[in-house]
Design a protein around this motif. Sequence first.
Motif, PDB file in Angstrom:
ATOM      1  N   ILE A  39      34.484  38.352  41.149  1.00  0.00           N
ATOM      2  CA  ILE A  39      34.959  37.172  40.408  1.00  0.00           C
ATOM      3  C   ILE A  39      34.660  37.302  38.919  1.00  0.00           C
ATOM      4  N   TYR A  42      36.834  39.952  37.452  1.00  0.00           N
ATOM      5  CA  TYR A  42      38.199  39.431  37.353  1.00  0.00           C
ATOM      6  C   TYR A  42      38.330  38.544  36.113  1.00  0.00           C
ATOM      7  N   TYR A  43      37.369  37.637  35.934  1.00  0.00           N
ATOM      8  CA  TYR A  43      37.401  36.724  34.788  1.00  0.00           C
ATOM      9  C   TYR A  43      37.357  37.510  33.475  1.00  0.00           C
ATOM     10  N   TYR A  46      40.699  39.441  33.060  1.00  0.00           N
ATOM     11  CA  TYR A  46      41.836  38.555  32.789  1.00  0.00           C
ATOM     12  C   TYR A  46      41.748  37.920  31.405  1.00  0.00           C
ATOM     13  N   ASN A  47      40.561  37.436  31.055  1.00  0.00           N
ATOM     14  CA  ASN A  47      40.430  36.679  29.810  1.00  0.00           C
ATOM     15  C   ASN A  47      40.047  37.515  28.595  1.00  0.00           C
ATOM     16  N   GLN A  52      44.858  37.360  28.915  1.00  0.00           N
ATOM     17  CA  GLN A  52      45.818  36.582  29.687  1.00  0.00           C
ATOM     18  C   GLN A  52      47.268  36.961  29.380  1.00  0.00           C
ATOM     19  N   HIS A  69      47.288  38.670  35.813  1.00  0.00           N
ATOM     20  CA  HIS A  69      46.449  38.337  36.961  1.00  0.00           C
ATOM     21  C   HIS A  69      46.459  39.440  38.019  1.00  0.00           C
ATOM     22  N   SER A  76      39.084  44.354  38.990  1.00  0.00           N
ATOM     23  CA  SER A  76      37.939  43.770  39.688  1.00  0.00           C
ATOM     24  C   SER A  76      37.706  44.430  41.047  1.00  0.00           C
ATOM     25  N   SER A 134      41.939  32.137  37.886  1.00  0.00           N
ATOM     26  CA  SER A 134      40.525  32.323  38.240  1.00  0.00           C
ATOM     27  C   SER A 134      40.119  31.435  39.415  1.00  0.00           C
ATOM     28  N   GLN A 137      41.693  32.955  42.521  1.00  0.00           N
ATOM     29  CA  GLN A 137      40.974  34.157  42.930  1.00  0.00           C
ATOM     30  C   GLN A 137      39.660  33.812  43.632  1.00  0.00           C
ATOM     31  N   THR A 138      38.987  32.799  43.176  1.00  0.00           N
ATOM     32  CA  THR A 138      37.739  32.377  43.818  1.00  0.00           C
ATOM     33  C   THR A 138      38.004  31.894  45.237  1.00  0.00           C
TER      34      THR A 138
END
Length: 163
Positions: A39, A42-43, A46-47, A52, A69, A76, A134, A137-138
Motif C-alpha cells: 500500500i 503504491y501510494y 502513484y503520487n 498521478q 494506477h 508496488s 489508493s 487499492q487498500t
Amino acid sequence: MRKALLKFIDFFYPPFSRWIPIHTFRYLASGGSTALCGIVSYYIAYNWILHQKNIEVDFMFLPQLVTAHSLALVISTFASFLWGFILNKYLVFTQSNLKGRIQIFRYAIVVAVNFGLNLALLKYMVEGLHFYPSISQTFITVTLSLCSYFLQKHFTFRVKKNK
C-alpha cells in the motif's frame, strides 16, 4: 533475526490467543506488513513517482496508454513480492518441507493470480465506479489477502506428507 522478529510478533499475541492460533496471528502480522509495504509503495509510486499522470508508450505489444494506477500497481507488486516471500518462508510457514525453489515458484504463481485479480478489480473500481485509487487499492489488498492465506498454506508452503 528470526527469533527476534518472532519474539516481537508473539509479544502482541496474548490478547488474541482466545480467538486465533499463533500460526494465524503470525501470518496476519507478516501479511499485514507485506500489505502495508504494498500500500505504501503504491501510494508513493502513484503520487510521488508518477504524479498521478498516465504514461504514453510506443512499444510493440503494449497499450499506447498506461494508466498511473495500473503502473503503480506493477511497481508496488515488485516492492512487496520479496518481502512477503521471505516473511512467509522464514516466519510463518517454517514446517513446509518443499524446496525453496518450488516455494518461490508457487509463491510467484499466487502473486501473479493476485496481480491479475488486483488489476481487474482496480480498473473496475477506479475507471468503472470512480473510486479514488489508493482507497480502492487498500480495499482490494485486504480482500485478496484473505484468499492468499489459504493458497499459501495449502499450496505454496504446504507440508508434504511422508508415505
